[in-house]
Motif scaffolding. Structure first.
Motif, PDB file in Angstrom:
ATOM      1  N   PRO A 305      40.852  37.803  49.299  1.00 59.41           N
ATOM      2  CA  PRO A 305      40.508  37.668  47.789  1.00 59.41           C
ATOM      3  C   PRO A 305      40.535  38.782  47.078  1.00 59.41           C
ATOM      4  CG  PRO A 305      38.490  37.058  49.194  1.00 59.41           C
ATOM      5  CD  PRO A 305      39.638  37.341  50.045  1.00 59.41           C
ATOM      6  N   TYR A 308      43.390  40.635  44.672  1.00 55.78           N
ATOM      7  CA  TYR A 308      43.856  41.035  43.244  1.00 55.78           C
ATOM      8  C   TYR A 308      43.071  41.864  42.482  1.00 55.78           C
ATOM      9  CZ  TYR A 308      46.010  36.368  44.172  1.00 55.78           C
ATOM     10  OH  TYR A 308      46.851  35.396  44.846  1.00 55.78           O
ATOM     11  N   THR A 309      42.048  42.617  43.138  1.00 51.32           N
ATOM     12  CA  THR A 309      41.351  43.599  42.465  1.00 51.32           C
ATOM     13  C   THR A 309      41.581  45.003  42.912  1.00 51.32           C
ATOM     14  OG1 THR A 309      39.467  43.338  44.073  1.00 51.32           O
ATOM     15  CG2 THR A 309      39.176  41.886  42.054  1.00 51.32           C
ATOM     16  N   GLY A 322      51.480  37.002  38.581  1.00 50.04           N
ATOM     17  CA  GLY A 322      52.005  35.700  38.492  1.00 50.04           C
ATOM     18  C   GLY A 322      52.893  35.348  39.997  1.00 50.04           C
ATOM     19  N   GLU A 323      52.979  36.306  40.663  1.00 46.24           N
ATOM     20  CA  GLU A 323      53.439  36.002  42.041  1.00 46.24           C
ATOM     21  C   GLU A 323      52.633  34.999  43.003  1.00 46.24           C
ATOM     22  OE1 GLU A 323      52.131  38.632  41.554  1.00 46.24           O
ATOM     23  OE2 GLU A 323      50.532  38.733  43.091  1.00 46.24           O
ATOM     24  N   SER A 324      53.251  34.028  43.648  1.00 46.83           N
ATOM     25  CA  SER A 324      52.428  33.331  44.552  1.00 46.83           C
ATOM     26  C   SER A 324      52.460  33.928  45.785  1.00 46.83           C
ATOM     27  CB  SER A 324      53.095  32.151  44.655  1.00 46.83           C
ATOM     28  OG  SER A 324      53.996  31.918  45.618  1.00 46.83           O
TER      29      SER A 324
ATOM     30  N   LYS B  37      52.330  28.448  34.104  1.00 47.12           N
ATOM     31  CA  LYS B  37      52.445  29.736  34.143  1.00 47.12           C
ATOM     32  C   LYS B  37      52.157  30.671  32.893  1.00 47.12           C
ATOM     33  CE  LYS B  37      54.216  31.558  37.598  1.00 47.12           C
ATOM     34  NZ  LYS B  37      55.024  32.146  38.690  1.00 47.12           N
ATOM     35  N   ARG B  58      45.126  30.486  41.825  1.00 50.04           N
ATOM     36  CA  ARG B  58      45.399  32.070  41.785  1.00 50.04           C
ATOM     37  C   ARG B  58      46.570  32.284  42.859  1.00 50.04           C
ATOM     38  NH1 ARG B  58      40.973  36.419  42.642  1.00 50.04           N
ATOM     39  NH2 ARG B  58      40.884  35.647  44.709  1.00 50.04           N
ATOM     40  N   ASP B  59      46.431  31.833  43.968  1.00 50.08           N
ATOM     41  CA  ASP B  59      47.604  32.200  45.032  1.00 50.08           C
ATOM     42  C   ASP B  59      48.787  31.611  44.763  1.00 50.08           C
ATOM     43  OD1 ASP B  59      45.892  33.794  46.651  1.00 50.08           O
ATOM     44  OD2 ASP B  59      45.565  32.327  48.095  1.00 50.08           O
ATOM     45  N   SER B  60      48.855  30.651  43.821  1.00 50.72           N
ATOM     46  CA  SER B  60      50.124  30.208  43.380  1.00 50.72           C
ATOM     47  C   SER B  60      50.736  30.591  42.315  1.00 50.72           C
ATOM     48  CB  SER B  60      49.725  28.519  43.036  1.00 50.72           C
ATOM     49  OG  SER B  60      49.447  27.645  44.028  1.00 50.72           O
ATOM     50  N   GLY B  61      50.033  31.661  42.028  1.00 51.66           N
ATOM     51  CA  GLY B  61      50.459  32.926  40.887  1.00 51.66           C
ATOM     52  C   GLY B  61      49.840  32.514  39.449  1.00 51.66           C
ATOM     53  N   LYS B  81      28.107  34.839  42.729  1.00 49.18           N
ATOM     54  CA  LYS B  81      28.426  35.707  43.699  1.00 49.18           C
ATOM     55  C   LYS B  81      29.954  34.790  44.042  1.00 49.18           C
ATOM     56  CE  LYS B  81      23.944  36.724  45.582  1.00 49.18           C
ATOM     57  NZ  LYS B  81      23.103  36.456  46.357  1.00 49.18           N
ATOM     58  N   GLU B  85      32.659  37.941  43.939  1.00 52.82           N
ATOM     59  CA  GLU B  85      32.971  38.430  45.562  1.00 52.82           C
ATOM     60  C   GLU B  85      34.413  38.439  45.751  1.00 52.82           C
ATOM     61  OE1 GLU B  85      30.375  37.829  48.656  1.00 52.82           O
ATOM     62  OE2 GLU B  85      28.739  38.834  47.800  1.00 52.82           O
ATOM     63  N   ASN B  86      34.975  37.012  45.255  1.00 53.21           N
ATOM     64  CA  ASN B  86      36.427  36.858  45.554  1.00 53.21           C
ATOM     65  C   ASN B  86      37.444  37.466  44.385  1.00 53.21           C
ATOM     66  OD1 ASN B  86      36.805  34.885  48.115  1.00 53.21           O
ATOM     67  ND2 ASN B  86      35.042  33.835  46.736  1.00 53.21           N
ATOM     68  N   GLY B  87      36.740  38.394  43.552  1.00 51.65           N
ATOM     69  CA  GLY B  87      37.405  39.037  42.669  1.00 51.65           C
ATOM     70  C   GLY B  87      38.069  38.465  41.182  1.00 51.65           C
ATOM     71  N   TYR B 166      45.821  24.261  51.974  1.00 51.33           N
ATOM     72  CA  TYR B 166      46.661  24.858  51.235  1.00 51.33           C
ATOM     73  C   TYR B 166      47.104  26.168  52.097  1.00 51.33           C
ATOM     74  CZ  TYR B 166      48.314  27.900  47.534  1.00 51.33           C
ATOM     75  OH  TYR B 166      49.356  28.764  46.539  1.00 51.33           O
ATOM     76  N   VAL B 167      46.180  26.903  52.611  1.00 49.52           N
ATOM     77  CA  VAL B 167      46.317  28.002  53.424  1.00 49.52           C
ATOM     78  C   VAL B 167      47.165  27.735  54.775  1.00 49.52           C
ATOM     79  CG1 VAL B 167      45.350  29.919  54.936  1.00 49.52           C
ATOM     80  CG2 VAL B 167      44.414  29.243  52.825  1.00 49.52           C
TER      81      VAL B 167
END
Lengths: 475, 491
Positions: A305, A308-309, A322-324, B37, B58-61, B81, B85-87, B166-167
């Protein structure tokens, strides 16, 4: 019965067998196998009393031996040629005829006669031995060896040069012979292995690496695959020409990590790490447990995760714009123990490989004919041809790992990440995996990041190293 | 005080809304996440659904951040948290809501009214408010500002699974809906579809439904077959085995893992396949028991559905909410004290088949519960597709939770509406089945039928097989599983 104890032997060409420990018990029939130059024939020759013993000992070597091999064949032909040279008379020597070669004091004339019939050699009996074709001399050798009431039969590639009919005949004949005579056979190809073989000796670099009881099906299959990988001219299967992966700019690095920090609530795992991977560089990443190897890799794959930081540039994307993750993952092949744990789906071997085209765990898209074809090529490469429909979760751990490596490589990714790919594998499977990785490194299409602890697993072709240290916070 | 939205509609519209449900075709999602988007997505709440949906989006952009109440941020609560913690960027309502293009309300149902009341004034003109459950709109009658678009995207799986699938490159079946009273720009459906793509749901199948159909079917499924039946069945079956002198560790294990094992067969091949796993005599036995159970329990299922449709259920529950959950918490504590809950599973081996052979009564209970819930929902006007997802499809998920955490934790994990419904069901069902249970013995729960004779009457077996296969839940189940199979067949 027969025993070689820590035996080291040297042959004329300087080739050495090293530290051989081997016992052949009664009623055992052994196959010696291995890649070319591994020392198979040399080990067989030791049983026939050849070679200069440097160290160790032998006991109860057989006294009468029936030996068929290229070497023995060559010796016989050499001897015949010498006779010719020795002829000082100005006549053309015809050399010894086949009948004389076969019927010597050691030969049982009844058995020899039978075999001559079976091999249909009657019409050659009066011909000069050295005029025979390779196949014909091979048959003569076989007849001699099989009719001398040997204590031990050494058959080194006995089927080489035999036509199909003779091949079948010999196999049938041997099923009778093995009832009273132990056999040691040398074969390059596993698929010719006769049913009576009870044990397999695997040679590599002049050493007896593996001894497998044939009843141990799993070990047998692994040995089969190893031999297959070692003896086949390994060619990495085709890529999917219909793939839609965008081309990368060859001038840009594949991966550029800048000032990386990975933090958890109360600790800093990685701090200020910089790492740039250029196309066609192969890297080894090492470090103690907990030094963050896997975390860094998951920043690259997009599974962490905190990707992204951080300042991460991968395959033309500055992360977080914006990329997946699927746009990232399409450029990466990935194998780790964690992936194997996660890959618990009831799917077939072929589909596991095809899932590499989609970066999925399990297959959720319709695969193309080309992808299926490529999957079959991989299965063949791994020595698993014809097993494409078998369920993945019923495979041994090592076989699963091999398939996941194939899955990672199937799309010819620009970057292949192998996170301790050999972890938990036994020796045979480890060698298999390493052989496969070396092929990929040599193919120059893919950059490899290889993570491991074992120094002996070093891979030819890797020339860049990144060593992590355990951060102070984490100690 | 809340005003039940459903009850304000004329019957004609009620029926129309209840019957809304359509399985969407893969080619309806070719636009991908385009509609979202560059849009600012702000998630309220960072529990399991909130966090995992956000990770997927987020992982989908997509641009995702989290907003929490000031106190959660200051005190660095778990939700804070989870997000930080996941940014993710985390901020207060005041900081993040005004710039949000779409606000995703992923808080528990109970908090919806105050949360929506707090964020609505902060939302910018023409923004979108998204729910993953329609309770607030339908049962509490929340009126959303007219310029705002209101949609629902409801993954039909727990949050952890939403992420895990999803993963893997897949997704979970997802229900989407647009609240027709709040679709001023007419782009609600486009946003909902893009959202479903962003969480991966389109790969596993998307149902286009309505807020009303979702609420009325979801509530019914979760409180009857999903949680209520499994909870009640667990307690009854365990007590029966103990009464008959069986080893407590074995009984505990048979039940804790039995639901998961037998409903796995349900997931793959419906009720038919679940029953087909039994021997012929056991199958007939399970069938007969389930028929008996259906007769006894049908009035209870009808009552639950009626109370859900007319709003009695939500009113009762909201009264308990207002009363500091006294009923619910009392019951939750009592669950923790039951003999089943307090007996750890033994360490003996139970083979996969043994769970069926020794759990005939459990199979019968699942069959009765699934069929009753499905029949009751469809009788109330809910369309078969929806009824299937809310009954049969989700049963293995709850069974899986019981296998991991038994009942107390199952109740703590499920939504607050599900737990309250489970409480009502369990209270009513235990006494309802008391007489029936008196007739039960270890041949149907614990030890299995005596195996000396596997003979059955041909005519009876044919009858039973036909009845199993002819049930309407099997027809729709085969179709919907078939849709999944288009993508999953090869798996």
């Amino acid at each position: 019965m027969l025993q070689l104890h820590d035996l080291s032997v040297e042959f004329d060409e300087g080739f050495q067998l090293k530290h051989i420990n081997w016992q052949i018990q009664q009623h055992q029939h052994w196959l010696i196998t291995g890649a070319n130059g591994a020392g198979k024939s040399a080990l067989a020759a030791v049983l026939a009393g050849y070679g200069e013993i440097l160290a160790g000992s032998t006991s109860r070597l057989p006294t009468t031996i029936g030996w068929v091999s290229f070497e023995a064949q060559a010796q016989l032909i050499q001897a015949e040629l010498k006779k010719d040279d020795a002829d000082i008379l100005d006549v053309i020597s015809l050399g010894t005829c086949v009948r004389e070669i076969i019927f010597t004091n050691e030969t049982d004339p009844v058995i020899a006669g039978e075999l001559i019939q079976k091999f249909e050699l009657e019409y050659l009996l009066e011909r000069a031995f050295r005029k025979l074709s390779t196949g014909e001399t091979r048959k003569v050798m076989l007849i001699k060896a099989l009719s001398c009431h040997a204590d031990l039969l050494i058959l080194d590639e006995p089927f080489d040069g035999l036509d199909q009919a003779s091949h079948t005949m010999l196999q049938n004949h041997l099923t009778h012979v093995v009832k009273h005579t132990p056999v040691v056979m040398v074969l390059n190809r596993f698929d010719e292995i006769p049913d009576f073989i009870s044990h397999i000796a695997y040679m590599e670099d002049g050493q007896l690496r593996h001894q497998v009881n044939r009843e141990d099906t799993q070990a047998f299959n692994e040995l089969y695959q190893l031999l297959h990988l070692k003896t086949t001219h390994l060619q990495v299967p085709d890529s999917d020409t219909d793939n839609t992966r965008p081309a990368l700019n060859p001038k840009e690095p594949l991966v550029k990590l800048s000032n990386i920090c990975i933090k958890h609530t109360d600790m800093v795992l990685i701090e200020n790490l910089n790492w740039c991977i250029q196309p066609n560089q192969h890297w080894q990443l090492s470090g103690p447990n907990g030094s963050g190897k896997t975390a860094i890799l998951s920043l690259i794959t997009g599974d962490h995760p905190q990707c992204y930081t951080n300042d991460i540039f991968v395959f033309g994307f500055q992360r977080g714009n914006g990329e997946s993750i699927w746009q990232i993952k399409q450029h990466i092949g990935y194998v780790s123990t964690a992936l194997q744990w996660e890959y618990r789906v009831g799917t077939s071997l072929a589909n596991v490989i095809i899932s590499g085209f989609y970066d999925s765990i399990g297959l959720y898209s319709k695969s193309t004919d080309q992808q299926k074809h490529i999957a079959n090529q991989w299965l063949e490469l791994l020595g698993m041809q014809g097993r494409g429909d078998q369920p993945f979760n019923k495979l041994s751990y090592g076989d699963q790992r091999l398939l996941l490596i194939a899955r990672a490589m199937v799309k010819h990714p620009p970057l292949l990440i192998l996170d301790e790919p050999c972890l938990g594998l036994d020796d045979i499977n480890r060698q298999l995996v390493l052989a496969l990785i070396e092929k990929v490194c040599a193919a120059k299409e893919t950059s490899v990041i290889y993570v491991n602890h074992h120094a002996q697993d070093r891979i030819a072709g890797i020339d860049h190293y990144l060593a992590l240290e355990k951060s102070a916070d984490n100690a | 005080m809340s005003n039940n939205y459903f009850n304000t509609l004329p019957l004609r519209e009620q029926l129309e809304q209840l019957a809304k449900c359509r399985f969407m075709h893969m080619n309806e999602f070719t636009e991908g996440v385009e509609a979202l988007k560059g849009k600012k997505m702000v998630i309220i709440g960072c529990g399991a659904q909130g966090l995992n949906q956000g990770l997927n989006l987020r992982d989908s952009g997509l641009d995702v951040s989290y907003t929490l109440r000031q106190s959660a941020i200051t005190e660095k609560r778990q939700s804070f948290k989870n997000a930080s913690e996941n940014g993710f960027t985390v901020g207060t309502y005041e900081e993040l809501i005004p710039s949000a293009d779409i606000v995703l309300n992923l808080t528990p149902d109970k908090q919806h009214s105050p949360v929506v009341a707090a964020v609505m004034p902060l939302m910018k003109q023409g923004a979108c408010l998204s729910y993953s459950h329609g309770f607030n709109i339908v049962e509490e009658g929340m009126k959303v500002r007219e310029d705002l678009t209101v949609i629902m995207v409801a993954p039909k799986c727990p949050g952890s699974e939403v992420r895990a699938e999803y993963v893997r490159g897949f997704g979970v079946p997802t229900l989407i809906a647009v609240h027709e009273d709040n679709d001023p720009q007419g782009h609600g459906l486009a946003l909902a579809k893009a959202y479903a793509v962003g969480t991966g749901g389109h790969k596993a199948g998307v149902l286009m439904s309505s807020f009303i159909a979702e609420v009325k079917s979801d509530l019914m499924g979760e409180q009857t077959i999903l949680c209520g039946m499994l909870q009640t069945g667990s307690l009854l079956c365990f007590d029966k085995m103990i009464e008959k002198g069986m080893d407590a560790g074995y009984a505990s294990k048979l039940i804790q893992y039995g639901w998961e094992t037998i409903t796995e067969a349900l997931k793959y091949g419906g009720v038919t396949n679940m029953l087909d796993r039994l021997s012929n005599p056991a199958k007939i036995k399970a069938f007969d028991l389930s028929e008996e159970l259906k007769v006894i329990m049908r009035p209870l299922y009808n009552k639950h559905q009626d109370d859900i449709i007319n709003g009695t259920f939500s009113a009762t529950m909201m009264a308990d909410w207002a009363n500091d959950d006294v009923n619910l918490l009392g019951w939750r504590a009592a669950t923790g004290e039951t003999a089943f809950e307090k007996t750890p599973a033994g360490d003996m081996e139970i083979s996969e088949q043994e769970y069926f052979d020794h759990g005939i009564l459990m199979v019968a209970m699942v069959k009765a519960g699934v069929e009753l819930a499905f029949e009751t929902m469809t009788a109330a006007g809910i369309i078969a597709d929806s009824a299937y997802y809310e009954s049969l499809h989700e049963t293995p998920l709850i069974a899986n939770t019981i296998a991991r955490k038994k009942l107390y934790e199952m109740n703590a994990t499920i939504s607050d509406t599900a737990e309250y419904g489970c409480y009502l069901y369990n209270h009513a069902c235990l006494p309802l089945l008391a007489d029936f249970m008196k007739g039960m013995d270890t041949d149907v729960i614990g030890r299995g039928l005596a195996s000396d004779d596997n003979g059955v009457d041909n005519a009876r077996l044919i009858e039973v097989n036909a009845a199993l296969r002819d049930h309407p839940v099997e027809a729709i189940g085969a179709t919907l599983r078939g849709h999944m199979a288009d993508m999953k067949k090869i798996v």
